[in-house]
Scaffold this motif. Structure first.
Motif, PDB file in Angstrom:
ATOM      1  N   HIS A 149       0.848  -1.201   0.000  1.00 18.21           N
ATOM      2  CA  HIS A 149       0.000   0.000   0.000  1.00 18.21           C
ATOM      3  C   HIS A 149       0.878   1.243   0.000  1.00 18.21           C
ATOM      4  O   HIS A 149       1.673   1.444   0.920  1.00 18.21           O
ATOM      5  CB  HIS A 149      -0.927   0.005   1.224  1.00 18.21           C
ATOM      6  CG  HIS A 149      -1.945   1.095   1.170  1.00 18.21           C
ATOM      7  ND1 HIS A 149      -3.100   0.993   0.420  1.00 18.21           N
ATOM      8  CD2 HIS A 149      -1.976   2.319   1.752  1.00 18.21           C
ATOM      9  CE1 HIS A 149      -3.804   2.105   0.566  1.00 18.21           C
ATOM     10  NE2 HIS A 149      -3.144   2.922   1.361  1.00 18.21           N
ATOM     11  N   LYS A 198       0.901  -6.218  -6.988  1.00 15.56           N
ATOM     12  CA  LYS A 198      -0.302  -5.406  -6.817  1.00 15.56           C
ATOM     13  C   LYS A 198       0.009  -4.309  -5.808  1.00 15.56           C
ATOM     14  O   LYS A 198       0.590  -4.578  -4.757  1.00 15.56           O
ATOM     15  CB  LYS A 198      -1.466  -6.254  -6.305  1.00 15.56           C
ATOM     16  CG  LYS A 198      -2.725  -5.447  -6.064  1.00 15.56           C
ATOM     17  CD  LYS A 198      -3.849  -6.294  -5.498  1.00 15.56           C
ATOM     18  CE  LYS A 198      -5.063  -5.416  -5.214  1.00 15.56           C
ATOM     19  NZ  LYS A 198      -6.138  -6.171  -4.563  1.00 15.56           N
ATOM     20  N   THR A 248      -1.836  -0.860  -3.863  1.00 13.63           N
ATOM     21  CA  THR A 248      -3.026  -0.071  -3.596  1.00 13.63           C
ATOM     22  C   THR A 248      -2.615   1.279  -3.023  1.00 13.63           C
ATOM     23  O   THR A 248      -1.483   1.454  -2.556  1.00 13.63           O
ATOM     24  CB  THR A 248      -3.967  -0.783  -2.605  1.00 13.63           C
ATOM     25  OG1 THR A 248      -3.270  -0.993  -1.370  1.00 13.63           O
ATOM     26  CG2 THR A 248      -4.472  -2.097  -3.171  1.00 13.63           C
ATOM     27  N   HIS A 290      -4.677   5.160  -1.338  1.00 17.32           N
ATOM     28  CA  HIS A 290      -5.837   6.031  -1.158  1.00 17.32           C
ATOM     29  C   HIS A 290      -5.458   7.419  -1.655  1.00 17.32           C
ATOM     30  O   HIS A 290      -4.355   7.889  -1.389  1.00 17.32           O
ATOM     31  CB  HIS A 290      -6.245   6.115   0.320  1.00 17.32           C
ATOM     32  CG  HIS A 290      -6.971   4.918   0.798  1.00 17.32           C
ATOM     33  ND1 HIS A 290      -6.343   3.836   1.359  1.00 17.32           N
ATOM     34  CD2 HIS A 290      -8.295   4.639   0.786  1.00 17.32           C
ATOM     35  CE1 HIS A 290      -7.230   2.934   1.683  1.00 17.32           C
ATOM     36  NE2 HIS A 290      -8.432   3.388   1.359  1.00 17.32           N
ATOM     37  N   PHE A 335      -3.477   2.854 -12.360  1.00 23.85           N
ATOM     38  CA  PHE A 335      -4.320   2.589 -11.190  1.00 23.85           C
ATOM     39  C   PHE A 335      -5.782   2.769 -11.572  1.00 23.85           C
ATOM     40  O   PHE A 335      -6.130   3.658 -12.353  1.00 23.85           O
ATOM     41  CB  PHE A 335      -3.971   3.541 -10.036  1.00 23.85           C
ATOM     42  CG  PHE A 335      -2.697   3.188  -9.328  1.00 23.85           C
ATOM     43  CD1 PHE A 335      -2.706   2.403  -8.177  1.00 23.85           C
ATOM     44  CD2 PHE A 335      -1.472   3.628  -9.818  1.00 23.85           C
ATOM     45  CE1 PHE A 335      -1.526   2.078  -7.544  1.00 23.85           C
ATOM     46  CE2 PHE A 335      -0.291   3.307  -9.186  1.00 23.85           C
ATOM     47  CZ  PHE A 335      -0.313   2.520  -8.040  1.00 23.85           C
ATOM     48  N   VAL A 371     -11.176   1.282  -6.952  1.00 25.79           N
ATOM     49  CA  VAL A 371     -11.717   0.072  -6.343  1.00 25.79           C
ATOM     50  C   VAL A 371     -12.965   0.415  -5.529  1.00 25.79           C
ATOM     51  O   VAL A 371     -13.986  -0.253  -5.617  1.00 25.79           O
ATOM     52  CB  VAL A 371     -10.666  -0.620  -5.442  1.00 25.79           C
ATOM     53  CG1 VAL A 371     -11.259  -1.797  -4.696  1.00 25.79           C
ATOM     54  CG2 VAL A 371      -9.451  -1.040  -6.254  1.00 25.79           C
ATOM     55  N   LEU A 422     -10.037   4.489  -2.989  1.00 19.27           N
ATOM     56  CA  LEU A 422      -9.064   3.398  -2.966  1.00 19.27           C
ATOM     57  C   LEU A 422      -8.810   3.012  -4.414  1.00 19.27           C
ATOM     58  O   LEU A 422      -9.754   2.755  -5.174  1.00 19.27           O
ATOM     59  CB  LEU A 422      -9.594   2.208  -2.172  1.00 19.27           C
ATOM     60  CG  LEU A 422      -8.714   0.958  -2.183  1.00 19.27           C
ATOM     61  CD1 LEU A 422      -7.372   1.222  -1.494  1.00 19.27           C
ATOM     62  CD2 LEU A 422      -9.443  -0.214  -1.535  1.00 19.27           C
ATOM     63  N   ALA A 427      -6.096   0.681  -7.174  1.00 18.50           N
ATOM     64  CA  ALA A 427      -5.181  -0.456  -7.243  1.00 18.50           C
ATOM     65  C   ALA A 427      -4.597  -0.577  -8.637  1.00 18.50           C
ATOM     66  O   ALA A 427      -5.202  -0.157  -9.627  1.00 18.50           O
ATOM     67  CB  ALA A 427      -5.908  -1.756  -6.887  1.00 18.50           C
ATOM     68  N   HIS A 462      -2.383  -3.623 -10.861  1.00 13.43           N
ATOM     69  CA  HIS A 462      -1.871  -5.000 -10.910  1.00 13.43           C
ATOM     70  C   HIS A 462      -0.721  -5.054 -11.917  1.00 13.43           C
ATOM     71  O   HIS A 462      -0.823  -4.511 -12.996  1.00 13.43           O
ATOM     72  CB  HIS A 462      -2.969  -5.976 -11.317  1.00 13.43           C
ATOM     73  CG  HIS A 462      -4.103  -6.010 -10.359  1.00 13.43           C
ATOM     74  ND1 HIS A 462      -4.092  -6.793  -9.232  1.00 13.43           N
ATOM     75  CD2 HIS A 462      -5.276  -5.333 -10.328  1.00 13.43           C
ATOM     76  CE1 HIS A 462      -5.205  -6.618  -8.558  1.00 13.43           C
ATOM     77  NE2 HIS A 462      -5.943  -5.718  -9.210  1.00 13.43           N
TER      78      HIS A 462
END
Length: 141
Positions: free
Chosen positions: A68, A97, A99, A101, A118, A121, A136, A138, A140
């Motif tokens: 994160h 992956k 993530t 905010h 990104f 989500v 949020l 993400a 991959h």
């Protein structure tokens, strides 16, 4: 310019960049003192922190923990020069992956993260210490 791992001694320069961003951002509340920010970042930069530096001047920093990304900030003069992308790449190189905010009001950051692959989500109405709506996101691979 170099990208390197951050250390606790980099905290004062990183805190100045962060506080500068907060002060120039009308919608962002200042909820922590400079002293508490310094204490917080001194303890966090050593694990997962990255720094952009040129001639001894810190241009920006990023921090990722457990996949994160929880910080990516640049000094005003460093923005728009590809430094954020380099910090993001360094901080996230070892993750399949990632993530993060991002505050809904931070349109510049939203555009940047979307360009970096990104995707949204979920959203909150302010389930964070600032009480501001956030997203949020993400990425991959």
């Amino acid at each position: 310019m170099i990208i390197r791992r951050a250390t606790p001694k980099d905290a004062p320069a990183c805190v100045e960049i962060l506080i500068g961003w907060i002060e120039e951002t009308p919608w962002m509340p200042m909820i922590h003192s400079r002293a508490s920010q310094l204490e917080f970042w001194s303890g966090r930069l050593e694990t997962g922190g990255w720094l952009a530096e040129e001639s001894g001047t810190v241009l920006g920093f990023a921090r990722k923990e457990h996949g994160h990304l929880n910080a990516l900030y640049l000094a005003p003069d460093a923005r728009g020069k590809g430094i954020a992308q380099q910090l993001l790449n360094a901080a996230c190189a070892d993750e399949a992956k990632v993530t993060l905010h991002v505050f809904e009001a931070n349109k510049r950051a939203l555009r940047f993260y979307e360009k970096q692959g990104f995707v949204e989500v979920s959203r909150t109405d302010g389930d964070n210490e600032e009480g501001l709506p956030d997203i949020l996101m993400a990425r991959h691979g």
